[in-house]
Design an enzyme around this catalytic site. Sequence first.
Site, short mmCIF file in Angstrom:
data_model
loop_
_atom_site.label_atom_id
_atom_site.label_comp_id
_atom_site.label_asym_id
_atom_site.label_seq_id
_atom_site.Cartn_x
_atom_site.Cartn_y
_atom_site.Cartn_z
N HIS A 11 14.93 51.42 57.70
CA HIS A 11 16.32 50.92 57.69
C HIS A 11 16.18 49.42 57.48
O HIS A 11 15.55 48.75 58.32
CB HIS A 11 17.01 51.27 59.01
CG HIS A 11 18.45 50.84 59.12
ND1 HIS A 11 19.45 51.69 59.56
CD2 HIS A 11 19.06 49.66 58.88
CE1 HIS A 11 20.62 51.05 59.57
NE2 HIS A 11 20.40 49.80 59.16
N HIS A 36 23.29 52.30 56.52
CA HIS A 36 21.88 52.67 56.38
C HIS A 36 21.44 52.39 54.95
O HIS A 36 21.85 53.09 54.01
CB HIS A 36 21.65 54.14 56.73
CG HIS A 36 20.19 54.49 56.66
ND1 HIS A 36 19.33 54.33 57.73
CD2 HIS A 36 19.43 54.93 55.63
CE1 HIS A 36 18.11 54.66 57.36
NE2 HIS A 36 18.14 55.04 56.09
N HIS A 81 15.85 45.70 57.50
CA HIS A 81 15.98 44.76 58.63
C HIS A 81 15.26 43.48 58.30
O HIS A 81 14.28 43.47 57.55
CB HIS A 81 15.47 45.37 59.93
CG HIS A 81 14.07 45.89 59.86
ND1 HIS A 81 13.76 47.11 59.29
CD2 HIS A 81 12.89 45.38 60.28
CE1 HIS A 81 12.46 47.33 59.37
NE2 HIS A 81 11.90 46.29 59.95
#
Length: 112
Positions: free
Chosen positions: A96, A45, A98
């Site tokens: 998170h 994370h 991405h």
Amino acid sequence: MDCIFCSIIAGEIPSTKVWEDDYCYAFRDINPQAKDHVVIVPRAHIESADKIYAGNSVYVSKIFEAIPKIAAALNLENGYRIITNIGEHGCQSVKHLHFHLLGGEQLPEKIV
Ligand code: AMP
């Protein structure tokens, strides 16, 4: 920690997997913005690309090693686009890190 992408990685929320390795997991976006729209996330994370430092940058390099393999698996030989949104002004909705991989068709005009 309440993170939807951590839950997807853990298999607690279903996803359509297109790639996984020791460092990242990639799945089809639930609201695709192109014929092929894949979200690539690090298994750790990390809030966003703004939180990358020497201690976690291996996840980014490993993701970028995986990207050509994902693109090849999706037959994106004519090209594709990688986008990461960061924070409020960047319109990041999931906190998170991405990378969006968009392709499979001629994409619309680029912003930059
Ligand atoms: P961003 O707005 O850059 O934070 O992108 C978050 C992306 O995650 C959006 O494109 C969403 O459609 C996608 N997304 C959110 N929840 C899911 C889910 N459960 N499965 C697949 N994609 C999702």
